[in-house]
Design a protein around this motif. Structure first.
Motif, PDB file in Angstrom:
ATOM      1  N   ILE A   1       0.838  -1.202   0.000  1.00 16.47           N
ATOM      2  CA  ILE A   1       0.000   0.000   0.000  1.00 16.47           C
ATOM      3  C   ILE A   1       0.873   1.253   0.000  1.00 16.47           C
TER       4      ILE A   1
ATOM      5  N   PHE B   1       1.908   1.799  -3.481  1.00 14.96           N
ATOM      6  CA  PHE B   1       0.770   2.367  -4.212  1.00 14.96           C
ATOM      7  C   PHE B   1       0.671   3.863  -3.958  1.00 14.96           C
TER       8      PHE B   1
ATOM      9  N   LEU C   1       1.127   6.980  -6.575  1.00 18.02           N
ATOM     10  CA  LEU C   1       0.060   7.984  -6.701  1.00 18.02           C
ATOM     11  C   LEU C   1       0.641   9.389  -6.553  1.00 18.02           C
TER      12      LEU C   1
ATOM     13  N   VAL D   1      -3.529   1.563 -14.698  1.00 19.88           N
ATOM     14  CA  VAL D   1      -4.295   1.922 -13.504  1.00 19.88           C
ATOM     15  C   VAL D   1      -5.034   0.700 -12.964  1.00 19.88           C
TER      16      VAL D   1
ATOM     17  N   GLU E   1      -2.513  -1.607 -11.269  1.00 21.00           N
ATOM     18  CA  GLU E   1      -2.009  -1.018 -10.030  1.00 21.00           C
ATOM     19  C   GLU E   1      -3.014  -1.151  -8.898  1.00 21.00           C
ATOM     20  N   SER E   2      -4.275  -0.737  -9.168  1.00 19.52           N
ATOM     21  CA  SER E   2      -5.234  -0.680  -8.065  1.00 19.52           C
ATOM     22  C   SER E   2      -5.750  -2.070  -7.703  1.00 19.52           C
ATOM     23  N   TYR E   3      -6.050  -2.902  -8.734  1.00 25.22           N
ATOM     24  CA  TYR E   3      -6.599  -4.207  -8.386  1.00 25.22           C
ATOM     25  C   TYR E   3      -5.530  -5.168  -7.890  1.00 25.22           C
TER      26      TYR E   3
ATOM     27  N   THR F   1      -3.247  -4.248  -5.810  1.00 27.32           N
ATOM     28  CA  THR F   1      -3.203  -3.952  -4.380  1.00 27.32           C
ATOM     29  C   THR F   1      -4.422  -4.513  -3.668  1.00 27.32           C
ATOM     30  N   LEU F   2      -5.577  -4.381  -4.306  1.00 28.72           N
ATOM     31  CA  LEU F   2      -6.817  -4.850  -3.677  1.00 28.72           C
ATOM     32  C   LEU F   2      -6.833  -6.373  -3.560  1.00 28.72           C
TER      33      LEU F   2
ATOM     34  N   ARG G   1       1.366  -5.911  -9.629  1.00 30.50           N
ATOM     35  CA  ARG G   1       1.318  -4.497  -9.240  1.00 30.50           C
ATOM     36  C   ARG G   1       2.703  -3.867  -9.226  1.00 30.50           C
TER      37      ARG G   1
ATOM     38  N   THR H   1       3.701  -0.588 -11.310  1.00 35.20           N
ATOM     39  CA  THR H   1       4.306   0.551 -10.612  1.00 35.20           C
ATOM     40  C   THR H   1       5.520   1.063 -11.356  1.00 35.20           C
TER      41      THR H   1
END
Lengths: 100, 141
Positions: free
Chosen positions: A77, A80, A84, B68, B71-73, B75-76, B124, B128
């Motif tokens: 995180i 991440f 961002l 995107v 990256e986001s999924y 992490t999720l 991810r 990144t």
């Protein structure tokens, strides 16, 4: 004159701290001894039980993704959030009326 | 056709680098290596592609939407895997306690959640490093 005294004082402080650090390093146990205090029952537990607990032969992966899974999750995180922040600050956003 | 040799050598080598990166990600739990290192290798193969073939072709291969999403999924995905423990009534991110089948050691399917989490982390990390590269080398046009 005043500067000289300041420099001498700084030199004395540096020499004292170097002496302190050398004394501390001289007190350390020899590197790699089996009876060192670092080799306590925590590392023993990992070495003996990692394969049985996780079913994974790679002990580093077993610790990173199983024993220390929370740590790795928040590390992901943090990565991440860092991405961002970089994208927000460095990316050149196109303006609405910009036909370039 | 200025960089004829470079482009053709890269076209031969880069797919193998990418495949090797996926190999390191998938075998992270049974061999030296891991998902962070494997993700970096996959990302670096894409970065080499972008530097050799230009930023426009790179954007065509890796659109911002895909980056995107990854990256986001990615992490999720870690959190979703952790929720399995909650549904089984044991602590968050539990692996053996949650009754996941660990399989035989040294098999590719061993490790239960560990290999699944590793795939997500590798994806991810890849996105990144590509995102950082795209953001920092945006050209003038």
């Amino acid at each position: 004159m005043n500067l000289k005294i300041k420099k001498l004082f700084a030199l004395a402080v540096i020499l004292m701290s170097v002496y302190m650090i050398i004394m501390v390093v001289a007190e350390l146990p020899p590197y790699g001894e089996p009876n060192n205090p670092v080799h306590n029952n925590v590392s023993e537990r990992y070495i003996n039980d990692a394969l049985h607990d996780t079913g994974v032969p790679n002990m580093v992966t077993a610790i990173v993704f199983d024993y220390r899974a929370y740590d790795t999750m928040f590390e992901a995180i943090v990565l991440f959030a860092a991405t961002l922040a970089v994208v927000i600050t460095l990316k050149r956003w196109k303006k609405a009326g910009d036909n370039k | 056709m200025k960089d004829f040799i470079l482009k053709h050598i890269a076209a031969i080598i880069l797919p193998f680098i990418c495949i090797y990166g996926f190999y390191v990600i998938l075998h992270g739990h049974i061999s030296p290596g891991g998902s962070f290192a494997g993700g970096i290798i996959v990302g670096l193969s894409f970065i080499a592609f972008i530097t050799i073939y230009g930023s426009r072709k790179g954007h065509a291969q890796m659109p911002d939407k895909v980056l995107v999403f990854m990256e986001s999924y990615g992490t999720l995905w870690y959190g979703i895997m952790g929720m399995i423990g909650i549904f089984k009534g044991v602590p968050f991110l539990a692996n053996k306690l949650a009754g996941v089948n660990l399989g035989a050691p040294w098999a590719l399917s061993s490790g239960g959640l560990i290999s699944l989490i590793g795939i997500g982390v590798g994806i991810r990390v890849t996105s990144t490093i590509i995102t950082l590269f795209f953001t920092m080398m945006e050209d003038e046009s």
